[in-house]
Design an enzyme around this catalytic site. Structure first.
Site, PDB file in Angstrom:
ATOM      1  N   LYS A  16       0.839  -1.209   0.000  1.00 38.32           N
ATOM      2  CA  LYS A  16       0.000   0.000   0.000  1.00 38.32           C
ATOM      3  C   LYS A  16       0.878   1.265   0.000  1.00 38.32           C
ATOM      4  O   LYS A  16       0.665   2.169  -0.794  1.00 38.32           O
ATOM      5  CB  LYS A  16      -0.942   0.003   1.225  1.00 38.32           C
ATOM      6  N   ARG A  91      -9.850   0.415   9.213  1.00 39.59           N
ATOM      7  CA  ARG A  91      -9.353  -0.932   9.450  1.00 39.59           C
ATOM      8  C   ARG A  91     -10.334  -1.759  10.260  1.00 39.59           C
ATOM      9  O   ARG A  91     -10.064  -2.926  10.541  1.00 39.59           O
ATOM     10  CB  ARG A  91      -8.064  -0.844  10.253  1.00 39.59           C
ATOM     11  N   ARG A 130      11.858  -5.861   4.554  1.00 43.30           N
ATOM     12  CA  ARG A 130      11.600  -4.424   4.335  1.00 43.30           C
ATOM     13  C   ARG A 130      12.609  -3.563   5.103  1.00 43.30           C
ATOM     14  O   ARG A 130      12.945  -3.842   6.235  1.00 43.30           O
ATOM     15  CB  ARG A 130      10.195  -4.072   4.797  1.00 43.30           C
ATOM     16  N   ARG A 162      11.573  -1.796  10.705  1.00 43.23           N
ATOM     17  CA  ARG A 162      10.518  -1.356  11.610  1.00 43.23           C
ATOM     18  C   ARG A 162      10.398  -2.299  12.807  1.00 43.23           C
ATOM     19  O   ARG A 162      10.555  -3.503  12.650  1.00 43.23           O
ATOM     20  CB  ARG A 162       9.181  -1.306  10.854  1.00 43.23           C
ATOM     21  N   ARG A 173      -0.059  -9.342  13.261  1.00 38.19           N
ATOM     22  CA  ARG A 173      -0.713  -8.313  12.431  1.00 38.19           C
ATOM     23  C   ARG A 173      -1.590  -8.964  11.359  1.00 38.19           C
ATOM     24  O   ARG A 173      -2.661  -8.450  11.019  1.00 38.19           O
ATOM     25  CB  ARG A 173       0.338  -7.398  11.783  1.00 38.19           C
TER      26      ARG A 173
END
Ligand code: AP5
Length: 223
Positions: A16, A91, A130, A162, A173
């Site tokens: 996203k 969400r 990432r 992160r 998640r």
């Protein structure tokens, strides 16, 4: 002028943020990313940041009343008046309804919900590889490496991982997404504004597909 009010939907790591960065170059939309806003608040040690941190670190959602107030406030700012691209909100069912009601009150509506779909096994690989810079530019050690190891191509800042990109937190998640966010796919489908995209394709292919769809929506809106 036509007004495009868009939301990006999809599991963590679907791409996203990667796509939003590209779409902002194509369309003059205010970009509102809840994750970025919350991470900034944590960094600045604001009240919001202090409230959000414990939820984010364990991969849970920040409570609805906290995030709804922040986002509706942000959407009342002038730069969103000609359209927006929301990333990470809504969400939950409650957030989706709060957004619809707030828009209705000012005689606006959502134009489209853009769902980027990626299977869970790919997501774990993506998120563990990432790397991000402090200004939010995103890389992947294999699929999208920076030119120089651990340095952002755009602003020369050091890249890092992160806090919530550890495998155990990623799985949490994903579970939260399945339980609380995935039902929104049906919600927007029933409202006839859902568009689906295959997020396993290359970032450029996903971008081409998204851009073509949004351009068509804009043309239809202008007719
Ligand atoms: P948030 O920051 O919104 O996290 P997320 O939804 O989990 O999404 P990500 O940023 O992890 O993934 P992305 O889809 O943007 O993927 P990206 O482009 O980076 O939220 C963080 C936390 O904040 C939440 O857990 C929650 O606690 C809280 N929060 C936020 N909003 C909230 C809300 N509304 N209510 C309550 N709490 C909220 O890509 C991922 C990786 O894949 C990158 O390395 C990238 O280079 C790579 N990649 C991208 N596209 C491709 C491709 N096509 N092929 C191969 N690799 C690709």
């Amino acid at each position: 002028m036509s007004e495009l009010n868009l939301i990006l939907l999809g599991p963590p790591g679907a791409g996203k943020g990667t796509q939003a960065e590209r779409l902002q170059e194509d369309f003059p939309l205010a970009y509102v990313a809840t994750g970025d806003m919350l991470r900034q608040a944590v960094k600045d040690e604001t009240d919001l940041g202090r409230k959000a941190k414990e939820y984010m670190d364990r991969g849970d959602l920040v409570p609805d009343d906290v995030i709804i107030a922040v986002i509706l406030d942000r959407l009342s700012e002038q730069d969103t008046a000609d359209g927006f691209l929301l990333d990470g909100f809504p969400r939950t069912d409650k957030q989706a309804q709060a957004l619809d009601e707030a828009l209705k009150k000012v005689d606006r509506r959502l134009t489209a919900a853009l769902l980027i779909h990626v299977p869970e096994d790919d997501i774990v690989r993506r998120l563990s590889g990432r790397r991000v810079c402090p200004n939010g530019h995103t890389y992947h050690v294999e699929h999208q490496p920076p030119k120089q190891d651990d340095v952002c191509d755009i602003d020369g800042e050091p890249l890092s991982q992160r806090e919530d990109d550890r495998e155990e937190t990623i799985r949490k998640r994903l579970q939260v997404y399945r339980d609380q966010t995935e039902p929104l796919v049906e919600y927007y489908d029933e409202h006839d504004i859902l568009h689906r995209f295959d997020g396993t394709r290359s970032p450029t292919e996903v971008h081409d597909h998204l851009r073509a769809t949004i351009a068509t929506l804009r043309m239809e809106d202008e007719l």
